[in-house]
Design a protein around this motif. Sequence first.
Motif, PDB file in Angstrom:
ATOM      1  N   ALA A 134      11.039  14.232  55.260  1.00 15.31           N
ATOM      2  CA  ALA A 134      11.587  12.956  55.752  1.00 15.31           C
ATOM      3  C   ALA A 134      10.742  11.786  55.267  1.00 15.31           C
ATOM      4  O   ALA A 134       9.516  11.886  55.138  1.00 15.31           O
ATOM      5  CB  ALA A 134      11.648  12.968  57.270  1.00 15.31           C
ATOM      6  N   ASP A 135      11.401  10.683  54.983  1.00 23.58           N
ATOM      7  CA  ASP A 135      10.724   9.469  54.505  1.00 23.58           C
ATOM      8  C   ASP A 135      10.422   8.585  55.720  1.00 23.58           C
ATOM      9  O   ASP A 135      11.285   7.859  56.212  1.00 23.58           O
ATOM     10  CB  ASP A 135      11.615   8.733  53.506  1.00 23.58           C
ATOM     11  N   VAL A 136       9.182   8.651  56.204  1.00 24.28           N
ATOM     12  CA  VAL A 136       8.781   7.888  57.385  1.00 24.28           C
ATOM     13  C   VAL A 136       8.067   6.615  56.934  1.00 24.28           C
ATOM     14  O   VAL A 136       7.170   6.654  56.088  1.00 24.28           O
ATOM     15  CB  VAL A 136       7.858   8.718  58.292  1.00 24.28           C
ATOM     16  N   SER A 137       8.450   5.504  57.530  1.00 20.51           N
ATOM     17  CA  SER A 137       7.847   4.211  57.198  1.00 20.51           C
ATOM     18  C   SER A 137       7.689   3.383  58.461  1.00 20.51           C
ATOM     19  O   SER A 137       8.194   3.738  59.528  1.00 20.51           O
ATOM     20  CB  SER A 137       8.723   3.458  56.192  1.00 20.51           C
ATOM     21  N   ALA A 138       6.996   2.259  58.336  1.00 18.19           N
ATOM     22  CA  ALA A 138       6.847   1.362  59.475  1.00 18.19           C
ATOM     23  C   ALA A 138       8.206   0.849  59.939  1.00 18.19           C
ATOM     24  O   ALA A 138       8.413   0.594  61.126  1.00 18.19           O
ATOM     25  CB  ALA A 138       5.933   0.197  59.095  1.00 18.19           C
ATOM     26  N   GLU A 139       9.138   0.726  58.994  1.00 16.61           N
ATOM     27  CA  GLU A 139      10.457   0.189  59.321  1.00 16.61           C
ATOM     28  C   GLU A 139      11.321   1.180  60.107  1.00 16.61           C
ATOM     29  O   GLU A 139      12.153   0.773  60.923  1.00 16.61           O
ATOM     30  CB  GLU A 139      11.196  -0.216  58.032  1.00 16.61           C
TER      31      GLU A 139
END
Length: 312
Positions: A134-139
């Motif tokens: 999964a691509d986890v980011s602050a957003e």
Amino acid sequence: MSTSILRTADAWWVQTPAGAARIDTTATTTRELLADREAIAAAASGAETIAVQSLSLISPVTAPCRVVAQMTNFASHVKDSGMDPETVPLTFFRKASGSISGPHDDVIRPAHVQLLDYEVEIGLVFGREMPVGADVSAENLADYVAGLVVTNDISARDVQLPKTQFYEAKSYPTFTPVGPALVLLDADELKRFGDLRLRLWVNGQLRQDMTVADMIYRPVETLRALTRFQRMDAGDLLLTGTPIGTALSAPPKPVEIIGSLLPPKVKWKMFFRGQAKNPKYLKDGDVVEAAIGTDDGALDLGRQRTVVRYAR
């Protein structure tokens, strides 16, 4: 606005300024409840409440679930453990979900354990599946993290250290008190994660008191690393580390050097003989309280109170 979820043996509740409002849901697990947001919202706006103090609260995180934890993730704790915060790796370990207990349940020390320790930690509760890759980011962090809970990572140090693994030493029943509330946050509220202060008292004496400013690896970096190999689902729990103030601390450097030259059996015997004199380890009847929140009170995860009991 944050929503505090409470749980009793027969119901789920929303904590409101007027009291606790029962959630009209068929959910029996945290995962199922988090999928029933309409029922949560309806309870939060309802007028019928009862006193929170009248509820016998149990953990708002239900088992079975995955319980993953970060090791040595506060700079102060890393230094107190004799390591360098600049070089300590982001490391995970697992706890059995059978260790989850309520915010007011007794902590039971097994008969063979002598050195029982405490670690107040912020728990992240997942609100949706986070598959491997999964691509986890602050957003999008709030898409995965539904809310936060107070946790206490109880540890049997005399089991943990000689075996150089954490699973057994941190997985006995009652070794993960959780709650009192699961505090659901929106994306803007989750941005205040760095303002949270962790505190823990033993018999009224403040032992741990530190803000997340001392944390080495924050949730975004942590989840990016975790998702390389570990799937998490809604209702799963991630413990994010503890600050300085636990009973265990590293021995003085000269003692550590001498110990490294001894056979392991002799080294551990000497180490535990010294640790047995440390009055900070938990004893029968000790009252442990843990609380997490921002200093301005805008975010309050609540306060748990547990009593240590020796197994007979």
